[in-house]
Design an enzyme around this catalytic site. Structure first.
Site, PDB file in Angstrom:
ATOM      1  N   GLU A 138      67.749  69.609  69.745  1.00 22.52           N
ATOM      2  CA  GLU A 138      67.015  68.468  69.204  1.00 22.52           C
ATOM      3  C   GLU A 138      66.112  67.962  70.321  1.00 22.52           C
ATOM      4  OE1 GLU A 138      69.409  64.999  68.529  1.00 22.52           O
ATOM      5  OE2 GLU A 138      67.761  63.874  67.635  1.00 22.52           O
ATOM      6  N   ASP A 152      67.128  53.875  70.781  1.00 22.79           N
ATOM      7  CA  ASP A 152      67.812  54.659  71.808  1.00 22.79           C
ATOM      8  C   ASP A 152      68.464  53.771  72.851  1.00 22.79           C
ATOM      9  OD1 ASP A 152      67.414  57.569  71.369  1.00 22.79           O
ATOM     10  OD2 ASP A 152      65.312  56.950  71.274  1.00 22.79           O
TER      11      ASP A 152
END
Ligand SMILES: Cc1ncc(COP(=O)(O)O)c(C=O)c1O
Lengths: 425, 261
Positions: free
Chosen positions: B36, B47
């Site tokens: 990924e 994040d």
């Protein structure tokens, strides 16, 4: 009001699924509170007793005479408690947080005005408060940081990205993703995922409705309203009663900064620096690079350098209902001096951008026309920016003396044992 | 066999062009089944700190989306049998135009795209664009805080893959696997999607606990930290640094996949 969260092509709710429920809960609670007369009554009480509403509408008689044009009126929003319009929204959302049973509030802040307002509202309502603030802003806005801490808020410096407002927003979202069960996120401008733009406008619309009543008392109707536009909360609240009418002209003023080069300004609706994009949970006009990265901006006023604009303002700009202008750093400083000299009123640097556009507009209109400018904040907070500009030598000498005095006091304190500490409660 | 099927996450351009290639090589050598690749965005609000700092550092070095696309193309040529997914944010996708961005990814051999801030029911045409290409699929991201109806709706889309964020929050901190999580993972796979379960997994033991409930386990922050560590230790010798990144990641992946030696 938005149509399912959209204002024409802009708005929406572009949040990761983890945050969706938190936002939906706020939407439901906000709609309920709008229908609840006890909530409205409590908010009105706080507006009157705590915020100091209504704020005055000042006829700028001397300025108008001097300019030989339209009559300028100044909405003195900067007289609201904590010095700016931000408290209208912070108090509204804090009261909603309390109603929802949340015990903790988080907020982002750039210049510190929204942080200050949120910290004050939380102190008043007994809510735990954490303010995220870019490390660069923490360094340049120490007076506001000190006051937020005095209100009992935890001010958390954000060291990521450009270490300014947009990064503080990211950090607040991050916190919220893990904390929304007991935490409410108070966004400080008319932006973010739906329902924030509708909610912030609603809480700020007290400005516009007061102006309309204050003008009506004097048998006046406005020909033009002028407001500065960062994220757009003071502008949309000020314009709110007139969005569906043809007059008055509604004029939004963006930060022209140092000039039109990329990175030197924060103009999203004038010029060709902006693109339609999706950032911070909503679709609007943003200053982005070709890759879609959020671009650097500049303004002398920390409250106008956000790279996006609230979706409703973007839509009203596109439809032509709102006209956009820009005023540069220098023009803002000149407008600030102008109103100080002529009216005895010091605008916040953000609001001075609107002041600059109002001066130009009044000059171009015949006598008898009515131009209302929203002084969204007062200028006390900008002393550390304006004083070095207007009186560089004296200010430097003053700071040196203050620093010496502080260091001497520190030295003395270290020699002598501390006295007893005082505790209340 | 207690082997784990692993989807390894890495940030394109971090710590730099050669360093992220070394990272990808290490991850594949260690036994990752999927990669990924995150294309850095200036404001990655979903994040945690490790990945966020990695993105910021890549961008500070001037790393561009075009470079990330080249990196991805190179990975596909090196490892045609490793499925490549791209993760990024809406702004990176909608700025060049969703259609054109998806086509570009498909041509570089990417088989899935993950955009957490494009909800499946307001995706700006992402899914439609993927269907037109045929070789790439839009992967929705589920979270345990979702309302049951919405999660059921998402699962019922029956997309080839569904990304399950195991923690109510952001990447970085560790995960404990409780009843509620297990129920959540069950709901994610109800429509037949292969579930990529991620966020916070750091050990073989943790991965074992969810292995039977997911198609693959996603590990991100833990690997980014390995890279950061190597980057600090060998900051004045790029070659030694790249070698450390490659071998440390290969070991890390091996341990995660097969357990401690
Ligand atoms: C006094 C003042 N005016 C205006 C603004 C800009 O915000 P908005 O456009 O949301 O009113 C700020 C933001 O900090 C402010 O402090």
């Amino acid at each position: 009001m938005s149509d399912k969260g959209y204002f024409g092509p802009y708005g929406g709710r572009y949040v990761p699924e983890v945050l969706r429920r938190a936002v939906e809960e706020i939407e439901a609670a906000f709609e309920e509170a709008q229908q609840d007369s006890s909530f409205q009554k409590e908010l009105m009480r706080l507006q009157k007793e705590f915020i100091g509403r209504p704020t005055p509408l000042l006829y700028a008689e001397n300025s108008s005479r001097f300019l030989k044009g339209a009559d300028i009126y100044i909405k003195m929003e900067g007289l609201a408690h904590t010095g700016a319009h931000k408290i209208n929204n912070a108090m509204g959302q804090a009261l909603l947080a309390k109603r929802m049973g949340k015990t903790r509030v988080i907020a982002e802040t750039g210049a510190g005005q929204h942080g200050l307002a949120t910290a004050a509202a939380c102190a008043k309502l007994g809510l735990d408060c954490t303010i995220y603030m870019g490390a660069v802003d923490v360094d340049r806005q120490q007076p506001n940081v000190a006051t937020m801490e005095l209100f009992g808020a935890h001010v958390v410096p954000v060291h990521t990205g450009s270490r300014t407002l947009k990064d503080a927003i990211n950090e607040a979202f991050r916190d919220w993703a893990a904390s929304f069960v007991d935490t409410f996120y108070i966004i400080g401008s008319a932006l973010g995922p739906s329902p924030y733009p509708d909610m912030v406008r609603t809480f700020q619309s007290v400005i516009g409705f007061e102006v309309r009543a204050q003008l009506a008392e004097r048998q006046l109707t406005p020909d033009a309203l002028v407001a500065c536009v960062g994220g757009g909360s003071n502008a949309i609240g000020f314009f709110a009663p007139y969005l569906d009418t043809e007059i008055p002209r509604l004029i939004g003023v963006e930060a022209g900064g140092r000039g039109p080069a990329p990175g030197d300004h924060a103009a999203r609706m004038t010029g060709d620096g902006a693109r339609t994009g999706i950032v911070h949970g909503y679709k609007s006009r943003f200053l982005l690079t070709e890759d879609g990265q959020v671009a650097p901006t500049h303004s002398i006023s920390a409250g106008l350098d956000y790279p996006g604009i609230g979706p409703q303002l973007a839509a009203l700009g596109r439809s032509g209902r709102i006209e956009f202008r820009r005023a540069g750093d220098q023009e803002a400083l000149e407008a600030l001096q102008f109103f100080a000299r002529h009216e005895g009123v010091v605008f916040a640097l953000e609001s001075a951008h609107a002041g600059a556009a109002a001066i130009a507009l009044a000059r171009s209109l015949p006598r008898g026309k009515v131009v209302v400018v929203n002084m969204s904040g007062r200028g006390d907070k900008d002393l550390f920016i304006t004083a070095p500009y207007f009186r560089p030598t004296e200010w430097a000498a003053f700071l040196r003396r203050e620093l010496e005095a502080l260091q001497n006091k520190e030295a003395l304190r270290r020699q002598a044992p501390a006295g007893p500490e005082v505790h209340y409660g | 066999m207690d082997e784990i099927r692993l989807m390894a996450h890495l940030v394109a351009g971090y710590p730099d062009v050669s360093g992220c290639l070394a990272a990808a090589i290490g991850l594949v050598e260690g036994g990752a089944s999927y990669l990924e690749v995150q294309i850095p965005f200036s404001d990655p609000s979903a994040d945690g700190p490790a990945i966020q700092n990695a993105c910021a550092q890549a961008l500070a070095e001037g790393y561009s989306v075009a470079q990330a696309l080249d990196f991805i193309a190179e990975l596909h040529i090196r490892y045609p049998n490793i499925a490549l997914f791209v993760m990024t944010y809406a702004s990176i996708v909608v700025t060049p135009g969703v259609e054109s961005f998806v086509r570009t990814l498909a041509r570089r051999g990417v088989s899935g795209i993950i955009v957490p801030d494009l909800p499946f029911d307001a995706d700006e045409g992402l899914d439609a664009a993927c269907r037109r290409e045929g070789t790439i699929t839009a992967i929705p991201v589920a979270a345990p805080s979702m309302r049951a109806e919405r999660l059921a709706h998402m699962a019922a889309l029956g997309r080839p893959y569904l990304y399950a964020a195991l923690r109510t929050g952001i990447t970085g901190k560790s995960t404990t696997i409780d009843e509620e999580t297990l129920r959540f993972l069950g709901a994610c796979s109800a429509g037949g999607s292969r579930v990529l379960g991620g966020f916070g997994i750091r050990s073989h033991a943790q991965a074992l606990a969810v292995r039977s409930l997911v198609h693959a386990v996603v590990v991100g922050s833990a690997f980014v930290e390995v890279i950061s560590h190597a980057n600090e230790l060998y900051h004045n010798s790029p070659r030694a640094r790249d070698e450390a990144i490659r071998t440390n990641l290969a070991h890390g992946v091996q341990e995660l996949v097969s357990g401690p030696p």
